[in-house]
Every structure is written in structure tokens, then in C-alpha cells.
Scaffold this active site. Structure first.
Site, short mmCIF file in Angstrom:
data_model
loop_
_atom_site.label_atom_id
_atom_site.label_comp_id
_atom_site.label_asym_id
_atom_site.label_seq_id
_atom_site.Cartn_x
_atom_site.Cartn_y
_atom_site.Cartn_z
N ASP A 296 97.83 -26.85 18.93
CA ASP A 296 97.92 -27.30 17.54
C ASP A 296 97.60 -26.17 16.57
O ASP A 296 96.73 -25.32 16.83
CB ASP A 296 96.92 -28.45 17.34
CG ASP A 296 96.92 -28.98 15.92
OD1 ASP A 296 97.80 -29.77 15.58
OD2 ASP A 296 96.02 -28.58 15.15
N GLU B 7 102.54 -24.72 18.18
CA GLU B 7 102.99 -25.29 16.91
C GLU B 7 102.99 -24.17 15.86
O GLU B 7 101.97 -23.82 15.32
CB GLU B 7 102.06 -26.42 16.48
CG GLU B 7 102.53 -27.12 15.22
CD GLU B 7 101.47 -28.03 14.61
OE1 GLU B 7 101.83 -29.10 14.10
OE2 GLU B 7 100.28 -27.66 14.63
#
Length: 830
Positions: free
Chosen positions: A439, A494
Site C-alpha cells: 500500500d 501501489e
């Protein structure tokens, strides 16, 4: 039965030589607290001291002599006291035991020295056997750094930034050398979980923590009368530069938040051997085409409750398999000390059972891992853990993310590297996860965190003073570890910036991810859905789908959990809004908004999967256009900037997924779900996402038509709102017979059956003169099918830069996929 002891405590890692490696910003000189709770003894001794002048800047080194926590043990036999750590000129001090609280006072004594002889055995001789690092299983190894030069062959434009990239790779190589020298290699360095936190041995349970700022610490818990039938949750009580505080352990492996309570409690989870879950099924091999079903276990029930790992295992995993996905990506597995992010879905063994069941079904299990930032919560999180601002994080403004209200790790710190690398390794080793979706990687790689920065593709935006080289080197190390020790594991980053080399192997000079999450696609769809159909540009859609770097794979998605949260809108909601509540029943009339929404919902998802990347992702429920948002149970909040964020009175109303709507054959949701299922199975059969052949032959702004090939499939999209086209000519690379293999207008998918699926489409090679008796057909060849009596017109020759072509019927707002019926079939000669 669970033996549990919650503890809040600081600890010490290893001692290092005083000379720091060149280019390394962190301080490897460290302090930890170590407590061994040893059998049949209540007395405690601790040794406090400073090292020799080589470590005169180091915080206090402390160690506790041993008392083993044994369920039911009450003995106070002094002969059971363990051998103390052999340290020159140690000074001991009795530990007060009052009201179940064992206090460890760490006093600074200038006369005490600790020899610099590598890692310190903090728990003494008796527990050294079991605390040794276990040998590697199998022939797994991490390859040494390569030359790191292949990136310049792949992308010659990088040569203009060679100084930065060579410096970055040099930092990575130096870090590898230092880890080899001081830790015995990355494989050993990434096993900090075998030294820190709670470690059981034959002689007891040792707890270690790294807390260089702590002055004293107390183990708070019922250690004198450990009840084996209860989960005993305790904390570390510390005297820190910021005052007295309690904290759950940084290396805790399990924590819970009781209903109605704000603070988390750490649990030492160690059930009897016969109650521990044993994996039964091997991990699946990494598939060539990755189709990911993103899910949040806690919000996956059809009821407004926090769902459990067991229910997800039994109810949701079979659904994912039926839909045709081959991987499930689970959110919120890590217990996160944030008011609205819960992972309280069961025990560690429940999670293992879930993962094992997924493996039985042939599904990979990916974890949504957060190494980009940490909660700002001082009570439960790592923030100010030892009372200092720069413990795990950068101090000052660099260590604070103003938009996320969270703390930012110092990736140049030796112990932070140990902590994060060990965290990733532990999930792979202990729970058999098959990889990660990292993330917030964009935030990690730049000191500006990508905030208020519009990346234009200029390489100077990626390689300059705004690049956090320490963070990039960490990403290289963690990918090195993942792929070296777990060759079948998948790593996804990401990143919205488009960082070059992101998905190039580390040995070649890249960052090392397998895939980049293609975030720009979802943003583009939301942007287009705010416009009228007449304002959509076919070229703009194609550019967004295909705008990715050569040899760097992407995970394409039309929407993820971000669009499903309250405060945002899913594609289905953008398209159909409140009409979804009243007009989705098949026994009621539809509306133009519903007709448009269902048609475009299918087309958007197919073109994203067909053209957008080498892997595909969907968030649970979005495959059938879930009519509700998802929302965490939460209370009102006021952000540091003063902004008020209203809560929902801790409601669970939106904490669910209505899978029953997608299954109901009397609702239009069913057709959308069936189309998504057909998409996944089409990819499974043809593997078009990973085909080397991809060619866009048409993006017609007037007709609103997009035609492209992927592998041996021809995709035809007609985005026009009311124009359908007969005898529409599309180019193709290979000659032969084509047939329809997917049609969004199929009644099964809520369509209007405007296409004949039994028709066959031939590309022809002319070998005789054209019959001029029919001037209208002169450019064409005609084929008559006796069975269907269907007339299909085909044309030879180059078209749209393709050597062959055939004619189709392209209904409005419809996507159709044609497959070469038989690759070996020769073209029909006329």
C-alpha cells in the site's frame, strides 16, 4: 485453550560495531529490553550498563535474568534462578514485585561495560538453544546483487539519469554487504520475529523489544498465577522521555480490541500443539494470468456484522472460485490501531484455516500490507513507542504525513529495516500468504509523497532530490527477500507516479515488483462518468488503458475498495444512482438510466481487463454493481487540521456485502455478475491478458468504436448511445474462421440478444476473379450457411493496418469478443 499473556514492553536488538557503513543514515547502535519469564522462580535480576567508548552515544543496554512463565507454576525455589548474563562488572538490583506487576528498573552505570562481540544473548544460557535462528527450509536462497545495468538496455532514456540510478543501486549493494557482514545475510536479517517479541523455548518465554529511549519498563500481567483458561492481556509500562506510558509490544503477533473499547491489547497467542492449525494443502503455483478478487473479511457477510475468517472461508471463497478468479487479496489483516480499521475476524489459526482452504481451491492469497506509514496513535501504535519522536519514524515534519495524519518510517534506520523485512517474511512463513499488495508505495518513494504533484512522465520527476532513496532501497531489499526465498510469491506495488524500473528485477537495476497497480485507469473512468456520453473520447480511453511501461506488468482495475467506501461512488452508482433501488427487478419496467448503466458497466469492465494490463482486480460485490457503499463502524472525529469528520454512531449497517442480490435470478444484478464470471473464464481459457500480441486497430471518434486484438481474440466495442452498425469491417492479424465467444448483449447478461452466436465469420483469400454480375457485392465475398441460412459478408485485404478483416454487426453500447475458431484451419479459398 489459549495461553495468553498480553504485555507492553520495550526490548533490545543486537549490538553492532561502531563504524556505520557508508551512505547509511540509520544508527545501528541499539538498545533493547529482554525479559525471560522462567520456570519456578519469582526473583528477578537485571543488568544495566553502558558499553565502552565505542558505544558512548548508545542508549542503555539492559537485560533481565530469567523467570519462565509456566501455566500453573507457583514455585519460588531460589535454586531455579537462571544463570545470569555473563557481562563484565555487572551491577544487579532486586526487582520489586507488587500486586502482580513486575517492575524492571534500568539504571545507567558508567562503570559497567558490555563487550562488543556480536549479538548479545539477552536471556542467558538456558534459553539459547531454542532462540537460535532456524535453518532455512529447502534450497531457498537470495541471489547476490547483479550488475544492475540491464535497465539501460530496456529503457535507453534512463541513461540521462544514470548518476542517480547507479548511486541508488550502489546504496542497495552496500546495504546488502552490510547485512551480510553484520547479520549473516538478508535471509537471517529478515527473521527478527525469531528473536523479538514473545519467543517460547524449552526453558520459558522470552520477550524482547527495541526501545532505545526507555528508561525503565514493567511487565504488567498476572505472571504469578497464569490462568491457562483465559486470554490474559497485559501491557508494558514504561518510563520514557515523554513521561510514563503503557504500550502494546511493537513485535506483538496478535492483538484484539474489545467491543466498545478504544485501546487494543496484545496477546501472546500460543495454544497447545494439538490445537494449532496444521496446513494440509500445498501453495498453488503462481499463475501466468492473475485475476484478483479484493476482499475485506470483516465486511464480507450479507448481515451487518463483523464477519469471521471461518465464515469467509466457508461462504465467500467458494464464490470467488466459481466466479473464475485465481487470487484473493485480503485487506485489514494487520491489526491497525485506527478507530475504523478492524481486523478482528478470528484467531491466527482461523486465518491459517482460511488460507489453507483457498490453497485447496487453487486460489492464491495476497495480503494488503502497509509499510508506507503507521498510525499516529500513541496509545496503541508505534508512534512515540519509547517516548521519542524518531524511534521508528523520521523526527519532525518529515516523519508526519499531513494528509493521512500518520507517521512515516525512517527507512534509513537499521532496526526499522529489520522490523519491516521481518514483518513481510513472517506473513509468508507463518501464514503461507502467497504475496503482497504494498500500500501507498508512491508516498514512500518521494519526500513529497506524491501530494499535490502532477506526474507528467518527465524522468526528472522520478530521479532527483525529491526521491527518498532509502525507501526505494528498502523496496529493493524486500522484493529481493520475497522473490529469493519464495520464488512463487507475488509482489504488487501501489504506485500512481509511474516510476520507471518499478517492475524490473532488482538484479537488473529495478525496484523489483512483479506488478504495478494501475491506479490511473480507475481515476479515468470516474472522470469520464462525470461527463455525457457525447464527450467521451475513444482515443483517450485507449491511451489510459495502454499507457504503461514496456516490460513492466500492471494490475488493471476499473474500481477497487477506494471507490466503494462511503464518501466516494462506485461505477454502478455513478451510472444508475438511486434508480438502482427501484428498477432492478426483472418483473418491473427498466429505465433509460438503468439500461445505460448495465450496458456500460459491462463494457467498462471488459475493456479494462482486455486492454489495461497483465492482471486484473475487482473489489468484492462490484462485479454485480453492489447498490450500497461500505463503511466502517466509526465515531465522530476531528482531524489535526480542525476538520470535523462525522461518524456513523458506530453503525454496522453498511458493514456488509449483499451477495444475495447478485445471486437472485429475479434481479438485474444477476446478469452483471454472470458477465463478470464469463469474463474471468474467458481469460482463463485464452490467457489474453498475458499474450505478447496486443494491437489497437481502430479508435473511431465518430462511430465511437474501439477495435483491438489480444492474442487470438478480436475485441469490438461500440460505445455509441444509439447507433448500431451492420456489416462493420474490423481488421485482424490472422486469417480464418472467427466466432463469438463473449457478447455483452447476451440475455444471460441482461442484454437484448441482437447477435446470432451461431454465425461464423471468415476472412477470405481471393484466388479467382470476383463475379461482376453483382456490382454491389464486388468488393466482397459471400458465404452461404445451409444450416442457419445466415448471410455473412467478408472482405479480403489490408484494413486498419491489419492484413485481414471480416464484417460484423456492432449493436450500440455492446462489447463483443471474437475468437479464431481453429488456429490450424486454413482460410477459405474462393
Amino acid at each position: 485453550m489459549v495461553y495468553a499473556s498480553g504485555i507492553r514492553l520495550p526490548c533490545v536488538p543486537h549490538l553492532y560495531k561502531s563504524s556505520a557503513p557508508s551512505g547509511f543514515n540509520g544508527d545501528r547502535r541499539s538498545t533493547s529490553l529482554s525479559f525471560l519469564l522462567k520456570k519456578d522462580s519469582f526473583s528477578r535480576k537485571i543488568f544495566a550498563g553502558k558499553s565502552s567508548k565505542e558505544f558512548d552515544a548508545s542508549p542503555l543496554i539492559i537485560t533481565a535474568s530469567e523467570k519462565v512463565l509456566v501455566p500453573g507454576s507457583q514455585s519460588d525455589d531460589p535454586s531455579a534462578v537462571t544463570d545470569q548474563l555473563e557481562t563484565p562488572e555487572t551491577v544487579s538490583e532486586d526487582i520489586e514485585v507488587r500486586n502482580g506487576i513486575e517492575s524492571l528498573q534500568m539504571e545507567d552505570n558508567e562503570n559497567v561495560e558490555i563487550e562488543d562481540h556480536g549479538p548479545v544473548t539477552l536471556q542467558g544460557k538456558v534459553s539459547s538453544e531454542k532462540s537460535e535462528v532456524k535453518s532455512e527450509v529447502g534450497p531457498r536462497s537470495i541471489p547476490p546483487p547483479g550488475a544492475g545495468q540491464k535497465i539501460y538496455e530496456i529503457d535507453p532514456n534512463l541513461l540521462g539519469h544514470r548518476q542517480h540510478l547507479d548511486y541508488r543501486y550502489g546504496r542497495y549493494k552496500q546495504m546488502c554487504e552490510d547485512i551480510d557482514k553484520y547479520e549473516g545475510g538478508l535471509a537471517a536479517f529478515s527473521r527478527g520475529y525469531e528473536k523479538f517479541g514473545f519467543i517460547r523455548s524449552d526453558t520459558g518465554i522470552t520477550y524482547r523489544e527495541w526501545a532505545p529511549g526507555a528508561k525503565s519498563a514493567s511487565l504488567i500481567g498476572d505472571f504469578n498465577n497464569w490462568n491457562p483458561n483465559a486470554d490474559i492481556m497485559t501491557r508494558i509500562h514504561m518510563d520514557t522521555p515523554s513521561g510514563i506510558k503503557d504500550s502494546i509490544p511493537a513485535w506483538i503477533k496478535f492483538s484484539v480490541q474489545a467491543p466498545g473499547e478504544i485501546p487494543y491489547n496484545g496477546i501472546y497467542y500460543d495454544p497447545p500443539e494439538e490445537e494449532k492449525y496444521v496446513f494440509q494443502h500445498p501453495q498453488p503455483k503462481k499463475p501466468k494470468s492473475l485475476r484478483i478478487y479484493e476482499a475485506h473479511v470483516g465486511m464480507s457477510s450479507t448481515e451487518p456484522i463483523i464477519n469471521t475468517y471461518a465464515n469467509f472461508r466457508d461462504d465467500v471463497l467458494p464464490r470467488i472460485k466459481r466466479l473464475g478468479y485465481n487470487a484473493v487479496q485480503i485487506m485489514a489483516v494487520q491489526e491497525h490501531s485506527y478507530y475504523a480499521s478492524f481486523g478482528r475476524c478470528g484467531t491466527p489459526d482461523d486465518l491459517k484455516s482460511l488460507i489453507d482452504k483457498a490453497h485447496e481451491l487453487g486460489l492464491l492469497v495476497l495480503m494488503d500490507i502497509v509499510h508506507s506509514h503507521a498510525s499516529n496513535n500513541v496509545l496503541d501504535g508505534l508512534n512515540m513507542f519509547d517516548g521519542t519522536d524518531g524511534h521508528y519514524f523520521h523526527s519532525g515534519s518529515r516523519g508526519y504525513h499531513w494528509m493521512w495524519d500518520s507517521r512515516l518510517f525512517n527507512y534509513g534506520s537499521w532496526e526499522v529495516l529489520r522490523f519491516l523485512l521481518s514483518n513481510a517474511r513472517w506473513w509468508l512463513e507463518e501464514y503461507k500468504f502467497d504475496g503482497f499488495r504494498f500500500d501507498g508505495v508512491t508516498s514512500m518513494m518521494y519526500t513529497h509523497h506524491g501530494l499535490q504533484v502532477a506526474f507528467t512522465g518527465n524522468y526528472s520527476e522520478y530521479f532527483g532530490f525529491a526521491t527518498d532513496v532509502d525507501a526505494v532501497v528498502y523496496l529493493m531489499l524486500v522484493n529481493d527477500m520475497i522473490h529469493g526465498l519464495y520464488p512463487e510469491a507475488v509482489s504488487i506495488g501501489e504506485d500512481v507516479s509511474g516510476m520507471p524500473t518499478f517492475c524490473i528485477p532488482v538484479q537488473d537495476g529495478g525496484v523489483g515488483f512483479d506488478y504495478r497497480l494501475q491506479m490511473a485507469i480507475a481515476d479515468k473512468w470516474i472522470q469520464l462518468l462525470k461527463k455525457r456520453d457525447e464527450d467521451w473520447k475513444m482515443g483517450e480511453i485507449v491511451h489510459t488503458m495502454t499507457n504503461r511501461r514496456w516490460l513492466e506488468k500492471c494490475v488493471a482495475y476499473a474500481e477497487s475498495h477506494d471507490q466503494a467506501l462511503v464518501g466516494d461512488k462506485t461505477i454502478a452508482f455513478w451510472l444508475m444512482d438511486k434508480d438502482m433501488y427501484d428498477f432492478m427487478a426483472l418483473d418491473r419496467p427498466s429505465t433509460p438510466l438503468i439500461d445505460r448503466g448495465i450496458a456500460l458497466h459491462k463494457m467498462i469492465r471488459l475493456i479494462t481487463m482486455g486492454l489495461g494490463g497483465e492482471a486484473y482486480l475487482n473489489f468484492m460485490g462490484n462485479e454485480f454493481g453492489h447498490p450500497e457503499w461500505i463503511d466502517f463502524p466509526r465515531v465522530d472525529q476531528r482531524l489535526p487540521n480542525g476538520q470535523f469528520v462525522p461518524g456513523n454512531n458506530f453503525s454496522y449497517d453498511k458493514c456488509r456485502r449483499r451477495f444475495d442480490l447478485g445471486d437472485a435470478d429475479y434481479l438485474r444484478y444477476r446478469g452483471m455478475q454472470e458477465f463478470d464470471r464469463a469474463m474471468q473464464h474467458l481469460e482463463e481459457k485464452y490467457g489474453f491478458m498475458t499474450s505478447e500480441h496486443q494491437y489497437v486497430s481502430r479508435k473511431d471518434e465518430g462511430d465511437r468504436v474501439i477495435v483491438f486484438e489480444r492474442g487470438n481474440l478480436v475485441f469490438v466495442f461500440n460505445f455509441h448511445w444509439n447507433s448500431s452498425y451492420s456489416d462493420y469491417r474490423v481488421g485482424c492479424l490472422k486469417p480464418g474462421k472467427y466466432k463469438i465467444v463473449l457478447d455483452s448483449d447476451d440475455p444471460l447478461f441482461g442484454g437484448y440478444k441482437r447477435l446470432d452466436h451461431n454465425a461464423e465469420y471468415f476472412s477470405l483469400v481471393r484466388k479467382s476473379p470476383v463475379d461482376n454480375s453483382s456490382p454491389a457485392l464486388a468488393p466482397y465475398f459471400m458465404v452461404n450457411y445451409r444450416v442457419l441460412n445466415a448471410m455473412v459478408l467478408v472482405q479480403e485485404g489490408w484494413y486498419d493496418d491489419q492484413p485481414h478483416s471480416f464484417l460484423v454487426y456492432a449493436p450500440s453500447r455492446t462489447a463483443v469478443v471474437y475468437a479464431l475458431a481453429d488456429e490450424e484451419e486454413q482460410p477459405l479459398n474462393v
